[in-house]
Motif scaffolding. Structure first.
Motif, PDB file in Angstrom:
ATOM      1  N   GLY A 251      62.179  -1.084 -14.462  1.00 45.50           N
ATOM      2  CA  GLY A 251      61.435  -0.309 -15.439  1.00 45.50           C
ATOM      3  C   GLY A 251      60.749  -1.220 -16.436  1.00 45.50           C
ATOM      4  O   GLY A 251      60.972  -2.426 -16.471  1.00 45.50           O
ATOM      5  N   MET A 252      59.900  -0.624 -17.277  1.00 43.67           N
ATOM      6  CA  MET A 252      59.049  -1.424 -18.151  1.00 43.67           C
ATOM      7  C   MET A 252      59.842  -2.373 -19.041  1.00 43.67           C
ATOM      8  O   MET A 252      59.465  -3.532 -19.230  1.00 43.67           O
ATOM      9  CB  MET A 252      58.181  -0.495 -19.011  1.00 43.67           C
ATOM     10  N   ASN A 253      60.959  -1.931 -19.588  1.00 46.78           N
ATOM     11  CA  ASN A 253      61.688  -2.774 -20.532  1.00 46.78           C
ATOM     12  C   ASN A 253      62.198  -4.060 -19.896  1.00 46.78           C
ATOM     13  O   ASN A 253      62.376  -5.065 -20.588  1.00 46.78           O
ATOM     14  CB  ASN A 253      62.864  -1.997 -21.138  1.00 46.78           C
ATOM     15  N   GLY A 254      62.450  -4.039 -18.585  1.00 44.38           N
ATOM     16  CA  GLY A 254      62.981  -5.227 -17.946  1.00 44.38           C
ATOM     17  C   GLY A 254      61.979  -6.035 -17.154  1.00 44.38           C
ATOM     18  O   GLY A 254      62.339  -7.040 -16.533  1.00 44.38           O
ATOM     19  N   ALA A 256      59.319  -8.081 -17.863  1.00 47.18           N
ATOM     20  CA  ALA A 256      59.029  -9.475 -18.202  1.00 47.18           C
ATOM     21  C   ALA A 256      60.234 -10.361 -17.921  1.00 47.18           C
ATOM     22  O   ALA A 256      60.077 -11.500 -17.450  1.00 47.18           O
ATOM     23  CB  ALA A 256      58.607  -9.584 -19.666  1.00 47.18           C
ATOM     24  N   LEU A 257      61.445  -9.848 -18.187  1.00 44.57           N
ATOM     25  CA  LEU A 257      62.648 -10.622 -17.901  1.00 44.57           C
ATOM     26  C   LEU A 257      62.754 -10.954 -16.414  1.00 44.57           C
ATOM     27  O   LEU A 257      63.260 -12.009 -16.035  1.00 44.57           O
ATOM     28  CB  LEU A 257      63.895  -9.850 -18.317  1.00 44.57           C
ATOM     29  N   GLU A 258      62.286 -10.041 -15.577  1.00 37.74           N
ATOM     30  CA  GLU A 258      62.392 -10.222 -14.132  1.00 37.74           C
ATOM     31  C   GLU A 258      61.174 -10.942 -13.546  1.00 37.74           C
ATOM     32  O   GLU A 258      61.080 -11.109 -12.331  1.00 37.74           O
ATOM     33  CB  GLU A 258      62.545  -8.855 -13.461  1.00 37.74           C
ATOM     34  N   GLY A 259      60.237 -11.336 -14.412  1.00 32.03           N
ATOM     35  CA  GLY A 259      59.098 -12.101 -13.941  1.00 32.03           C
ATOM     36  C   GLY A 259      57.883 -11.287 -13.544  1.00 32.03           C
ATOM     37  O   GLY A 259      56.923 -11.828 -12.989  1.00 32.03           O
ATOM     38  N   TYR A 260      57.891  -9.988 -13.824  1.00 29.56           N
ATOM     39  CA  TYR A 260      56.750  -9.143 -13.482  1.00 29.56           C
ATOM     40  C   TYR A 260      55.780  -9.068 -14.665  1.00 29.56           C
ATOM     41  O   TYR A 260      56.194  -9.072 -15.822  1.00 29.56           O
ATOM     42  CB  TYR A 260      57.216  -7.732 -13.128  1.00 29.56           C
ATOM     43  N   ALA A 261      54.500  -8.971 -14.356  1.00 28.55           N
ATOM     44  CA  ALA A 261      53.492  -8.831 -15.402  1.00 28.55           C
ATOM     45  C   ALA A 261      53.660  -7.496 -16.110  1.00 28.55           C
ATOM     46  O   ALA A 261      54.005  -6.484 -15.489  1.00 28.55           O
ATOM     47  CB  ALA A 261      52.095  -8.919 -14.801  1.00 28.55           C
ATOM     48  N   ILE A 262      53.410  -7.482 -17.418  1.00 33.32           N
ATOM     49  CA  ILE A 262      53.498  -6.232 -18.168  1.00 33.32           C
ATOM     50  C   ILE A 262      52.124  -5.754 -18.636  1.00 33.32           C
ATOM     51  O   ILE A 262      52.020  -4.677 -19.219  1.00 33.32           O
ATOM     52  CB  ILE A 262      54.449  -6.353 -19.372  1.00 33.32           C
ATOM     53  N   ALA A 316      68.200 -10.613 -26.131  1.00 30.67           N
ATOM     54  CA  ALA A 316      66.852 -10.250 -25.677  1.00 30.67           C
ATOM     55  C   ALA A 316      66.581  -8.828 -26.151  1.00 30.67           C
ATOM     56  O   ALA A 316      67.384  -7.922 -25.915  1.00 30.67           O
ATOM     57  CB  ALA A 316      66.758 -10.335 -24.162  1.00 30.67           C
ATOM     58  N   ILE A 317      65.463  -8.620 -26.829  1.00 30.15           N
ATOM     59  CA  ILE A 317      65.183  -7.343 -27.480  1.00 30.15           C
ATOM     60  C   ILE A 317      63.951  -6.702 -26.853  1.00 30.15           C
ATOM     61  O   ILE A 317      62.906  -7.341 -26.698  1.00 30.15           O
ATOM     62  CB  ILE A 317      64.963  -7.538 -28.991  1.00 30.15           C
ATOM     63  N   ALA A 318      64.083  -5.446 -26.477  1.00 31.27           N
ATOM     64  CA  ALA A 318      62.958  -4.682 -25.941  1.00 31.27           C
ATOM     65  C   ALA A 318      62.151  -4.098 -27.091  1.00 31.27           C
ATOM     66  O   ALA A 318      62.701  -3.648 -28.093  1.00 31.27           O
ATOM     67  CB  ALA A 318      63.461  -3.562 -25.042  1.00 31.27           C
ATOM     68  N   TYR A 319      60.816  -4.092 -26.918  1.00 36.33           N
ATOM     69  CA  TYR A 319      59.912  -3.523 -27.926  1.00 36.33           C
ATOM     70  C   TYR A 319      59.045  -2.461 -27.259  1.00 36.33           C
ATOM     71  O   TYR A 319      58.501  -2.671 -26.169  1.00 36.33           O
ATOM     72  CB  TYR A 319      59.025  -4.605 -28.526  1.00 36.33           C
TER      73      TYR A 319
END
Length: 418
Positions: A251-254, A256-262, A316-319
Protein backbone atom coordinates in the motif's frame (compact mmCIF):
# COMPACT_ATOMS: atom_id res chain seq x y z
CA UNK A 1 12.13 -32.73 -29.31
CA UNK A 2 13.95 -30.93 -26.49
CA UNK A 3 12.37 -29.97 -23.20
CA UNK A 4 12.99 -26.32 -24.06
CA UNK A 5 10.67 -26.46 -27.07
CA UNK A 6 8.14 -23.61 -26.57
CA UNK A 7 5.18 -25.64 -27.84
CA UNK A 8 5.90 -28.47 -25.41
CA UNK A 9 6.41 -25.97 -22.57
CA UNK A 10 3.09 -24.32 -23.31
CA UNK A 11 1.33 -27.67 -23.22
CA UNK A 12 2.83 -28.43 -19.83
CA UNK A 13 1.84 -25.08 -18.32
CA UNK A 14 -1.16 -25.68 -16.05
CA UNK A 15 -4.30 -23.79 -16.93
CA UNK A 16 -5.56 -21.44 -14.21
CA UNK A 17 -9.22 -22.34 -13.96
CA UNK A 18 -10.04 -20.01 -11.08
CA UNK A 19 -12.62 -17.34 -11.94
CA UNK A 20 -11.02 -13.95 -12.46
CA UNK A 21 -12.21 -11.14 -10.20
CA UNK A 22 -12.17 -7.55 -11.44
CA UNK A 23 -12.56 -5.21 -8.46
CA UNK A 24 -14.40 -1.99 -9.32
CA UNK A 25 -14.02 0.89 -6.87
CA UNK A 26 -15.14 4.50 -7.11
CA UNK A 27 -16.63 7.28 -5.03
CA UNK A 28 -19.41 8.09 -7.54
CA UNK A 29 -21.53 4.92 -7.62
CA UNK A 30 -23.44 5.84 -10.78
CA UNK A 31 -20.27 5.81 -12.86
CA UNK A 32 -18.97 2.61 -11.24
CA UNK A 33 -22.27 0.81 -11.83
CA UNK A 34 -22.32 1.99 -15.45
CA UNK A 35 -18.90 0.47 -16.09
CA UNK A 36 -20.08 -2.81 -14.55
CA UNK A 37 -23.15 -2.84 -16.81
CA UNK A 38 -21.00 -2.25 -19.89
CA UNK A 39 -18.74 -5.16 -18.94
CA UNK A 40 -21.76 -7.42 -18.50
CA UNK A 41 -23.13 -6.41 -21.88
CA UNK A 42 -19.82 -7.50 -23.37
CA UNK A 43 -19.92 -10.78 -21.41
CA UNK A 44 -23.43 -11.87 -20.35
CA UNK A 45 -21.90 -14.62 -18.17
CA UNK A 46 -20.03 -12.11 -16.02
CA UNK A 47 -21.46 -12.07 -12.49
CA UNK A 48 -21.49 -8.79 -10.57
CA UNK A 49 -21.49 -8.66 -6.77
CA UNK A 50 -22.42 -5.46 -4.96
CA UNK A 51 -23.19 -4.50 -1.37
CA UNK A 52 -25.35 -1.66 -0.10
CA UNK A 53 -23.90 -0.32 3.16
CA UNK A 54 -26.60 2.24 3.94
CA UNK A 55 -27.61 0.20 7.04
CA UNK A 56 -24.19 -1.15 7.95
CA UNK A 57 -24.09 0.86 11.18
CA UNK A 58 -27.13 -1.20 12.24
CA UNK A 59 -25.29 -4.41 11.37
CA UNK A 60 -27.20 -5.04 8.12
CA UNK A 61 -25.96 -4.95 4.52
CA UNK A 62 -27.79 -5.73 1.30
CA UNK A 63 -26.09 -8.06 -1.17
CA UNK A 64 -27.06 -8.05 -4.85
CA UNK A 65 -25.65 -10.62 -7.27
CA UNK A 66 -26.62 -10.42 -10.92
CA UNK A 67 -25.76 -11.18 -14.51
CA UNK A 68 -26.66 -9.02 -17.49
CA UNK A 69 -30.00 -10.84 -17.77
CA UNK A 70 -31.16 -11.52 -14.24
CA UNK A 71 -30.81 -10.87 -10.53
CA UNK A 72 -29.45 -14.01 -8.91
CA UNK A 73 -29.50 -12.82 -5.30
CA UNK A 74 -30.96 -9.83 -3.46
CA UNK A 75 -30.60 -10.45 0.25
CA UNK A 76 -30.26 -8.56 3.52
CA UNK A 77 -27.33 -9.92 5.54
CA UNK A 78 -27.00 -9.48 9.30
CA UNK A 79 -23.43 -9.06 10.52
CA UNK A 80 -21.91 -9.81 13.90
CA UNK A 81 -20.59 -6.24 13.93
CA UNK A 82 -21.57 -3.36 11.69
CA UNK A 83 -18.37 -2.31 9.93
CA UNK A 84 -16.60 -2.53 6.58
CA UNK A 85 -14.04 -5.12 7.67
CA UNK A 86 -16.81 -7.36 9.02
CA UNK A 87 -18.68 -7.03 5.71
CA UNK A 88 -15.57 -8.15 3.84
CA UNK A 89 -14.82 -11.09 6.14
CA UNK A 90 -18.36 -12.28 6.79
CA UNK A 91 -20.01 -11.81 3.41
CA UNK A 92 -17.97 -10.38 0.53
CA UNK A 93 -15.16 -12.96 0.50
CA UNK A 94 -17.43 -15.95 1.29
CA UNK A 95 -19.72 -14.84 -1.55
CA UNK A 96 -16.82 -14.80 -4.02
CA UNK A 97 -15.78 -18.30 -2.97
CA UNK A 98 -19.37 -19.58 -3.11
CA UNK A 99 -19.92 -18.18 -6.60
CA UNK A 100 -16.65 -19.67 -7.83
CA UNK A 101 -18.01 -23.08 -6.88
CA UNK A 102 -21.57 -22.55 -8.09
CA UNK A 103 -20.60 -20.92 -11.41
CA UNK A 104 -17.06 -22.12 -12.11
CA UNK A 105 -17.01 -20.88 -15.70
CA UNK A 106 -18.08 -17.32 -14.88
CA UNK A 107 -15.79 -14.45 -13.95
CA UNK A 108 -16.80 -11.93 -11.29
CA UNK A 109 -16.98 -8.15 -11.11
CA UNK A 110 -16.85 -7.03 -7.47
CA UNK A 111 -18.44 -3.58 -7.09
CA UNK A 112 -17.17 -1.96 -3.91
CA UNK A 113 -19.43 0.41 -1.99
CA UNK A 114 -18.36 4.01 -2.48
CA UNK A 115 -16.66 4.33 0.93
CA UNK A 116 -14.67 1.08 0.73
CA UNK A 117 -11.00 1.40 -0.14
CA UNK A 118 -9.66 -1.35 -2.41
CA UNK A 119 -6.58 -1.82 -0.22
CA UNK A 120 -8.94 -3.11 2.49
CA UNK A 121 -10.11 -5.85 0.12
CA UNK A 122 -6.54 -6.80 -0.75
CA UNK A 123 -5.64 -6.87 2.94
CA UNK A 124 -8.62 -9.07 3.79
CA UNK A 125 -7.71 -11.48 1.00
CA UNK A 126 -4.15 -11.70 2.33
CA UNK A 127 -5.20 -12.56 5.89
CA UNK A 128 -8.65 -14.17 5.75
CA UNK A 129 -9.65 -17.72 4.94
CA UNK A 130 -12.97 -19.19 3.85
CA UNK A 131 -13.70 -22.78 4.91
CA UNK A 132 -10.15 -23.03 6.17
CA UNK A 133 -8.52 -22.17 2.84
CA UNK A 134 -7.16 -18.92 1.36
CA UNK A 135 -9.63 -16.98 -0.76
CA UNK A 136 -7.12 -17.02 -3.60
CA UNK A 137 -7.41 -20.80 -3.81
CA UNK A 138 -10.89 -20.22 -5.24
CA UNK A 139 -10.55 -16.98 -7.24
CA UNK A 140 -7.77 -14.86 -8.70
CA UNK A 141 -7.81 -11.10 -8.38
CA UNK A 142 -6.99 -9.98 -11.89
CA UNK A 143 -7.21 -6.20 -11.60
CA UNK A 144 -8.19 -3.40 -9.23
CA UNK A 145 -10.03 -0.78 -11.28
CA UNK A 146 -11.04 2.61 -9.90
CA UNK A 147 -13.74 4.49 -11.79
CA UNK A 148 -13.43 8.27 -11.52
CA UNK A 149 -16.25 10.59 -12.56
CA UNK A 150 -14.47 13.58 -14.12
CA UNK A 151 -17.40 15.86 -13.27
CA UNK A 152 -16.90 15.36 -9.52
CA UNK A 153 -13.19 14.60 -9.19
CA UNK A 154 -11.86 18.05 -8.35
CA UNK A 155 -14.72 18.83 -5.97
CA UNK A 156 -14.10 15.58 -4.09
CA UNK A 157 -10.32 16.13 -3.91
CA UNK A 158 -10.75 19.66 -2.55
CA UNK A 159 -13.60 18.84 -0.19
CA UNK A 160 -13.02 19.41 3.52
CA UNK A 161 -15.97 17.11 4.35
CA UNK A 162 -15.64 14.00 6.43
CA UNK A 163 -17.77 11.02 5.41
CA UNK A 164 -19.86 11.82 8.47
CA UNK A 165 -20.84 15.19 6.97
CA UNK A 166 -22.48 13.29 4.09
CA UNK A 167 -23.91 10.53 6.29
CA UNK A 168 -21.62 8.03 4.56
CA UNK A 169 -19.53 6.93 7.55
CA UNK A 170 -19.44 3.15 7.85
CA UNK A 171 -19.12 3.04 11.64
CA UNK A 172 -19.43 5.31 14.65
CA UNK A 173 -15.66 5.80 14.74
CA UNK A 174 -15.25 6.24 10.96
CA UNK A 175 -13.69 9.70 10.80
CA UNK A 176 -12.22 9.45 7.30
CA UNK A 177 -12.34 12.47 5.03
CA UNK A 178 -13.90 12.36 1.57
CA UNK A 179 -10.62 13.44 -0.04
CA UNK A 180 -8.74 10.68 1.83
CA UNK A 181 -11.06 7.98 0.51
CA UNK A 182 -11.02 9.28 -3.07
CA UNK A 183 -7.23 9.53 -3.24
CA UNK A 184 -6.68 6.10 -1.70
CA UNK A 185 -9.11 4.53 -4.15
CA UNK A 186 -7.15 6.07 -7.01
CA UNK A 187 -3.69 5.31 -5.63
CA UNK A 188 -4.30 1.60 -5.08
CA UNK A 189 -5.63 1.04 -8.58
CA UNK A 190 -3.66 -0.70 -11.28
CA UNK A 191 -6.24 0.64 -13.77
CA UNK A 192 -8.20 3.88 -13.67
CA UNK A 193 -11.29 4.65 -15.74
CA UNK A 194 -11.87 8.35 -16.35
CA UNK A 195 -15.61 8.65 -16.88
CA UNK A 196 -16.51 11.78 -18.85
CA UNK A 197 -19.82 13.09 -20.09
CA UNK A 198 -21.57 16.07 -21.65
CA UNK A 199 -21.17 18.14 -18.49
CA UNK A 200 -17.36 17.89 -18.68
CA UNK A 201 -15.64 20.22 -21.12
CA UNK A 202 -12.46 19.32 -22.98
CA UNK A 203 -10.01 21.18 -20.73
CA UNK A 204 -11.65 19.84 -17.55
CA UNK A 205 -11.46 16.28 -18.89
CA UNK A 206 -7.80 16.76 -19.84
CA UNK A 207 -7.00 18.19 -16.40
CA UNK A 208 -8.76 15.28 -14.71
CA UNK A 209 -6.70 12.89 -16.83
CA UNK A 210 -3.45 14.55 -15.80
CA UNK A 211 -4.53 14.52 -12.14
CA UNK A 212 -5.16 10.79 -12.33
CA UNK A 213 -1.82 10.15 -14.01
CA UNK A 214 -0.02 12.12 -11.27
CA UNK A 215 -1.96 10.54 -8.40
CA UNK A 216 -1.44 7.02 -9.80
CA UNK A 217 1.36 7.07 -12.39
CA UNK A 218 1.65 3.27 -12.11
CA UNK A 219 -1.95 2.74 -13.29
CA UNK A 220 -3.16 2.23 -16.84
CA UNK A 221 -5.67 4.98 -17.64
CA UNK A 222 -8.76 4.30 -19.75
CA UNK A 223 -10.94 7.23 -20.84
CA UNK A 224 -14.66 6.70 -21.48
CA UNK A 225 -16.78 9.42 -23.09
CA UNK A 226 -20.22 8.59 -21.74
CA UNK A 227 -21.83 11.20 -24.02
CA UNK A 228 -21.11 8.92 -26.99
CA UNK A 229 -21.79 5.31 -27.79
CA UNK A 230 -19.32 3.12 -25.91
CA UNK A 231 -17.74 0.05 -27.48
CA UNK A 232 -18.41 -2.48 -24.70
CA UNK A 233 -16.18 -5.16 -26.21
CA UNK A 234 -13.23 -2.77 -26.46
CA UNK A 235 -13.77 -1.53 -22.91
CA UNK A 236 -13.91 -5.09 -21.58
CA UNK A 237 -10.69 -5.96 -23.40
CA UNK A 238 -8.96 -3.01 -21.72
CA UNK A 239 -10.25 -3.76 -18.22
CA UNK A 240 -10.55 -7.54 -17.90
CA UNK A 241 -8.00 -10.35 -18.05
CA UNK A 242 -5.14 -7.87 -17.94
CA UNK A 243 -3.26 -9.50 -15.07
CA UNK A 244 -2.28 -6.04 -13.84
CA UNK A 245 -2.74 -6.69 -10.13
CA UNK A 246 0.50 -7.49 -8.37
CA UNK A 247 -0.16 -8.59 -4.77
CA UNK A 248 3.49 -7.95 -3.85
CA UNK A 249 3.13 -4.18 -4.31
CA UNK A 250 2.54 -2.64 -0.87
CA UNK A 251 0.00 0.00 0.00
CA UNK A 252 0.95 3.64 -0.37
CA UNK A 253 2.41 4.07 3.11
CA UNK A 254 4.96 1.32 2.55
CA UNK A 255 5.87 1.92 -1.07
CA UNK A 256 8.99 4.02 -0.64
CA UNK A 257 10.33 1.70 2.07
CA UNK A 258 9.97 -1.21 -0.34
CA UNK A 259 11.67 0.64 -3.18
CA UNK A 260 8.60 1.53 -5.24
CA UNK A 261 8.10 4.98 -6.74
CA UNK A 262 5.46 7.11 -5.02
CA UNK A 263 5.15 9.78 -7.72
CA UNK A 264 6.71 11.31 -10.81
CA UNK A 265 8.60 14.56 -10.48
CA UNK A 266 6.81 16.93 -12.86
CA UNK A 267 7.15 20.42 -11.34
CA UNK A 268 5.98 22.33 -14.41
CA UNK A 269 2.18 22.65 -14.64
CA UNK A 270 0.36 20.41 -17.12
CA UNK A 271 -3.24 21.59 -17.38
CA UNK A 272 -2.38 23.28 -14.10
CA UNK A 273 -1.39 20.01 -12.39
CA UNK A 274 1.98 19.93 -10.58
CA UNK A 275 3.69 16.89 -9.08
CA UNK A 276 6.92 17.05 -7.11
CA UNK A 277 9.22 14.71 -5.23
CA UNK A 278 11.31 15.77 -2.24
CA UNK A 279 14.09 13.52 -0.95
CA UNK A 280 16.55 14.09 1.90
CA UNK A 281 18.92 12.04 4.05
CA UNK A 282 19.03 14.64 6.83
CA UNK A 283 16.19 14.42 9.41
CA UNK A 284 13.54 17.05 10.00
CA UNK A 285 13.62 19.47 12.90
CA UNK A 286 10.32 18.46 14.58
CA UNK A 287 9.29 21.98 15.56
CA UNK A 288 9.82 23.51 12.13
CA UNK A 289 8.13 20.60 10.37
CA UNK A 290 5.15 20.83 12.69
CA UNK A 291 4.80 24.53 11.92
CA UNK A 292 4.93 23.84 8.15
CA UNK A 293 2.28 21.10 8.05
CA UNK A 294 -0.68 23.42 7.53
CA UNK A 295 1.06 25.11 4.59
CA UNK A 296 1.95 21.79 2.97
CA UNK A 297 -1.66 20.61 3.20
CA UNK A 298 -3.20 23.90 2.11
CA UNK A 299 -1.08 24.36 -1.01
CA UNK A 300 -1.50 20.82 -2.40
CA UNK A 301 -4.28 18.34 -3.07
CA UNK A 302 -2.33 15.30 -1.95
CA UNK A 303 0.84 14.58 -0.02
CA UNK A 304 2.29 11.16 0.77
CA UNK A 305 5.49 9.40 1.69
CA UNK A 306 7.86 8.70 4.54
CA UNK A 307 10.07 10.86 6.75
CA UNK A 308 12.21 10.83 9.87
CA UNK A 309 12.62 13.21 12.78
CA UNK A 310 15.86 14.19 14.50
CA UNK A 311 14.28 13.49 17.88
CA UNK A 312 12.94 10.06 16.94
CA UNK A 313 15.71 8.51 14.84
CA UNK A 314 14.53 4.92 15.26
CA UNK A 315 11.10 5.49 13.70
CA UNK A 316 10.08 5.51 10.05
CA UNK A 317 7.06 7.83 9.86
CA UNK A 318 4.31 7.78 7.25
CA UNK A 319 2.97 11.13 6.00
CA UNK A 320 -0.38 11.75 4.30
CA UNK A 321 -2.34 14.89 3.49
CA UNK A 322 -5.60 15.39 1.61
CA UNK A 323 -8.58 17.70 1.89
CA UNK A 324 -6.53 20.13 3.98
CA UNK A 325 -5.88 17.56 6.72
CA UNK A 326 -2.65 15.79 7.68
CA UNK A 327 -2.12 12.29 8.99
CA UNK A 328 1.13 10.78 10.30
CA UNK A 329 1.83 7.36 11.76
CA UNK A 330 4.55 4.87 12.56
CA UNK A 331 5.88 2.52 9.91
CA UNK A 332 8.03 0.75 12.48
CA UNK A 333 11.78 0.75 12.90
CA UNK A 334 14.33 1.80 10.37
CA UNK A 335 16.49 -1.24 9.67
CA UNK A 336 19.53 0.72 10.86
CA UNK A 337 17.91 0.90 14.30
CA UNK A 338 17.48 -2.88 14.54
CA UNK A 339 19.91 -5.62 15.52
CA UNK A 340 21.05 -7.49 12.41
CA UNK A 341 19.14 -10.59 13.50
CA UNK A 342 15.86 -8.71 13.10
CA UNK A 343 16.47 -7.79 9.47
CA UNK A 344 15.09 -11.16 8.42
CA UNK A 345 11.54 -10.03 9.26
CA UNK A 346 11.74 -7.34 6.59
CA UNK A 347 10.73 -8.22 3.03
CA UNK A 348 13.42 -8.92 0.42
CA UNK A 349 12.38 -5.72 -1.41
CA UNK A 350 12.88 -3.63 1.69
CA UNK A 351 16.26 -5.15 2.47
CA UNK A 352 17.39 -4.62 -1.12
CA UNK A 353 16.18 -1.01 -1.07
CA UNK A 354 18.05 -0.37 2.19
CA UNK A 355 21.24 -1.90 0.79
CA UNK A 356 21.12 0.14 -2.40
CA UNK A 357 20.58 3.46 -0.61
CA UNK A 358 22.61 2.78 2.55
CA UNK A 359 24.28 5.85 4.02
CA UNK A 360 27.39 5.54 6.18
CA UNK A 361 25.99 7.97 8.77
CA UNK A 362 22.23 7.41 8.61
CA UNK A 363 21.82 3.86 7.29
CA UNK A 364 18.48 3.44 5.52
CA UNK A 365 16.92 6.51 7.15
CA UNK A 366 15.65 8.88 4.48
CA UNK A 367 12.76 11.17 3.65
CA UNK A 368 10.78 10.60 0.46
CA UNK A 369 7.74 12.85 0.07
CA UNK A 370 5.49 13.54 -2.91
CA UNK A 371 2.97 16.32 -3.44
CA UNK A 372 0.33 16.71 -6.16
CA UNK A 373 -1.76 19.83 -6.65
CA UNK A 374 -2.86 22.66 -8.89
CA UNK A 375 -0.54 25.53 -9.85
CA UNK A 376 1.58 25.45 -6.70
CA UNK A 377 5.23 26.55 -6.84
CA UNK A 378 7.24 23.35 -6.52
CA UNK A 379 10.49 25.25 -5.91
CA UNK A 380 8.97 27.20 -3.03
CA UNK A 381 7.54 24.06 -1.46
CA UNK A 382 10.91 22.30 -1.77
CA UNK A 383 12.60 25.31 -0.15
CA UNK A 384 10.12 25.22 2.73
CA UNK A 385 10.86 21.54 3.32
CA UNK A 386 14.60 22.13 3.10
CA UNK A 387 14.33 24.84 5.74
CA UNK A 388 12.63 22.31 8.00
CA UNK A 389 15.67 19.98 7.97
CA UNK A 390 17.85 19.91 11.07
CA UNK A 391 21.21 21.68 10.85
CA UNK A 392 24.61 20.22 11.83
CA UNK A 393 24.50 22.20 15.04
CA UNK A 394 21.02 20.88 15.87
CA UNK A 395 22.26 17.34 15.31
CA UNK A 396 25.42 17.85 17.34
CA UNK A 397 26.24 16.32 20.72
CA UNK A 398 24.10 17.63 23.54
CA UNK A 399 21.52 19.26 21.25
CA UNK A 400 18.01 19.16 22.70
CA UNK A 401 15.15 19.90 20.32
CA UNK A 402 11.55 20.48 21.40
CA UNK A 403 9.34 17.79 19.85
CA UNK A 404 5.61 18.44 19.25
CA UNK A 405 5.42 14.84 18.03
CA UNK A 406 6.74 13.31 21.26
CA UNK A 407 5.03 10.00 22.11
CA UNK A 408 2.99 10.13 18.88
CA UNK A 409 4.73 7.19 17.19
CA UNK A 410 5.33 4.43 19.77
CA UNK A 411 7.62 1.55 18.85
CA UNK A 412 7.97 -1.96 20.16
CA UNK A 413 11.05 -2.08 22.37
CA UNK A 414 13.80 -4.20 20.81
CA UNK A 415 16.45 -5.80 22.99
CA UNK A 416 19.81 -4.96 21.33
CA UNK A 417 21.21 -8.25 22.59
CA UNK A 418 18.39 -10.25 20.99
Amino acid sequence: MSNSDPITAARRTPVDSRPAVTVLAGFQPTATAAVARLLQIADPRLVSVGHDLSRVRDGVVRRVVRTAAEVLEDEAVTLMHGCVSCTLREDVLPTLVRLSRARPGADIALLLPRVVEPEAVAGACAHCEVDGRPVTDAVRFDSYVTVVDAEHLLADLTSADDLRHRDLHAAADDDRAVADVVTRQIEFADTTVLWGGPAVEGYDLARAGVLLSRLAPWATQVVVDASRRVDCTDLAARLRHTGRHNPRVPGMNGRALEGYAIAVHSPEPDCGVVSMLFEARRPFHPGRLHAALSTLAAETLRGRGQLWLATQPDTAIAYESAGGGVGMGSLGHWLAALPAAHWAVASPDRRATADLAWDAAFGDRRTVLAFVGLDFAADSLAALLTDCLATDRELGPGARLPDPFADRFPLTVIDPED
